[in-house]
Write a protein that holds these residues in place. Sequence first.
Motif, PDB file in Angstrom:
ATOM      1  N   ILE A   1      -1.646  61.447  -1.628  1.00 21.98           N
ATOM      2  CA  ILE A   1      -2.295  60.198  -2.023  1.00 21.98           C
ATOM      3  C   ILE A   1      -1.288  59.325  -2.764  1.00 21.98           C
ATOM      4  O   ILE A   1      -0.615  59.783  -3.686  1.00 21.98           O
ATOM      5  N   ASP A   2      -1.177  58.070  -2.313  1.00 18.51           N
ATOM      6  CA  ASP A   2      -0.312  57.089  -2.951  1.00 18.51           C
ATOM      7  C   ASP A   2      -1.172  56.231  -3.858  1.00 18.51           C
ATOM      8  O   ASP A   2      -1.950  55.391  -3.395  1.00 18.51           O
TER       9      ASP A   2
ATOM     10  N   GLY B   1      -0.875  52.254  -4.380  1.00 19.02           N
ATOM     11  CA  GLY B   1      -0.003  51.997  -3.242  1.00 19.02           C
ATOM     12  C   GLY B   1      -0.068  50.579  -2.718  1.00 19.02           C
ATOM     13  O   GLY B   1       0.910  50.056  -2.193  1.00 19.02           O
TER      14      GLY B   1
ATOM     15  N   VAL C   1       3.244  54.532   3.033  1.00 17.92           N
ATOM     16  CA  VAL C   1       2.313  55.182   3.949  1.00 17.92           C
ATOM     17  C   VAL C   1       2.828  55.111   5.387  1.00 17.92           C
ATOM     18  O   VAL C   1       2.631  56.054   6.169  1.00 17.92           O
ATOM     19  N   ASP C   2       3.498  54.038   5.752  1.00 16.43           N
ATOM     20  CA  ASP C   2       4.082  53.922   7.092  1.00 16.43           C
ATOM     21  C   ASP C   2       5.080  55.053   7.327  1.00 16.43           C
ATOM     22  O   ASP C   2       5.092  55.692   8.390  1.00 16.43           O
TER      23      ASP C   2
ATOM     24  N   LEU D   1       5.249  57.895   5.690  1.00 14.83           N
ATOM     25  CA  LEU D   1       4.563  59.191   5.706  1.00 14.83           C
ATOM     26  C   LEU D   1       4.005  59.472   7.094  1.00 14.83           C
ATOM     27  O   LEU D   1       4.107  60.601   7.603  1.00 14.83           O
ATOM     28  N   LEU D   2       3.410  58.467   7.714  1.00 13.16           N
ATOM     29  CA  LEU D   2       2.910  58.634   9.078  1.00 13.16           C
ATOM     30  C   LEU D   2       4.061  58.915  10.037  1.00 13.16           C
ATOM     31  O   LEU D   2       3.965  59.794  10.907  1.00 13.16           O
TER      32      LEU D   2
ATOM     33  N   LYS E   1      -3.216  62.400   7.756  1.00 15.07           N
ATOM     34  CA  LYS E   1      -4.220  61.722   6.942  1.00 15.07           C
ATOM     35  C   LYS E   1      -3.765  61.436   5.513  1.00 15.07           C
ATOM     36  O   LYS E   1      -4.409  61.851   4.540  1.00 15.07           O
ATOM     37  N   PRO E   2      -2.652  60.736   5.324  1.00 16.22           N
ATOM     38  CA  PRO E   2      -2.293  60.313   3.965  1.00 16.22           C
ATOM     39  C   PRO E   2      -3.333  59.330   3.439  1.00 16.22           C
ATOM     40  O   PRO E   2      -4.082  58.730   4.217  1.00 16.22           O
TER      41      PRO E   2
ATOM     42  N   VAL F   1      -4.289  56.112   0.498  1.00 16.96           N
ATOM     43  CA  VAL F   1      -3.795  55.056  -0.383  1.00 16.96           C
ATOM     44  C   VAL F   1      -4.943  54.613  -1.282  1.00 16.96           C
ATOM     45  O   VAL F   1      -6.037  54.309  -0.794  1.00 16.96           O
TER      46      VAL F   1
ATOM     47  N   VAL G   1      -5.239  56.770   8.176  1.00 20.15           N
ATOM     48  CA  VAL G   1      -5.079  56.754   6.718  1.00 20.15           C
ATOM     49  C   VAL G   1      -6.446  56.697   6.047  1.00 20.15           C
ATOM     50  O   VAL G   1      -7.368  56.052   6.560  1.00 20.15           O
TER      51      VAL G   1
ATOM     52  N   TRP H   1      -8.405  55.138   2.970  1.00 21.75           N
ATOM     53  CA  TRP H   1      -8.227  53.983   2.087  1.00 21.75           C
ATOM     54  C   TRP H   1      -9.277  54.023   0.985  1.00 21.75           C
ATOM     55  O   TRP H   1     -10.476  54.142   1.269  1.00 21.75           O
TER      56      TRP H   1
END
Length: 204
Positions: free
Chosen positions: A45-46, A49, A55-56, A58-59, A65-66, A68, A90, A92
């Motif tokens: 989890i960012d 963020g 997150v880009d 990380l993907l 499934k990160p 933010v 993601v 959110w």
Amino acid sequence: MIKKQHWETVYQTKATDDVSWFQKRPALSLNLIEATGVGKDAGVIDVGGGASVLVDFLLDAGFAKPAVLDISAAALACARKRLGVRAGLVEWFEADVTEFYPPRRFHLWHDRALFHFLTHKDDRQKYVETLRRTLTPDGHVIIATFAVDGPVKCSGLDVVRYDAPAIRAALGEEFRLLEQVDETHITPWNTEQKFSYFRFVRNG
């Protein structure tokens, strides 16, 4: 509501690459995330963020499934628009970190430049309470703040600057500091901002 209004205004009136904290590639965050050794299926989890491109990356790296978390709907909308169809990969969360109750636990908590905006002790304590209920018992924490020789304000707001003893005291003995890495961030206007990154592990 004042905090939320501030950040909504920032992201509604400025381009995402026209803010001092913008990074084209969050290299140090990515290096520290790799150093934790968490698996690609680990929950990441960012926190704060916003429109960050972390997150880009990380993907791109294959993290499943990160998530933010940000107080600003406008910031999250920027990130969703940038990611396009990948936004569906993601989680959110639009929420104030001091009031966030996660639907599940995460193995890694990443925060670049949110914690130092918490200038009141009560808010810092609530942040740590959220961290405790969000992180797995043996989870990892990466927090980046302005260094002790960094700016005293950002985005018109006061900040609190940290060194290792100060941030250890803020998080408490439940979290063990593994390393500190300092960075001189160059803003889009070629000015310098001194940051300190702190990597912790929770004493499960």
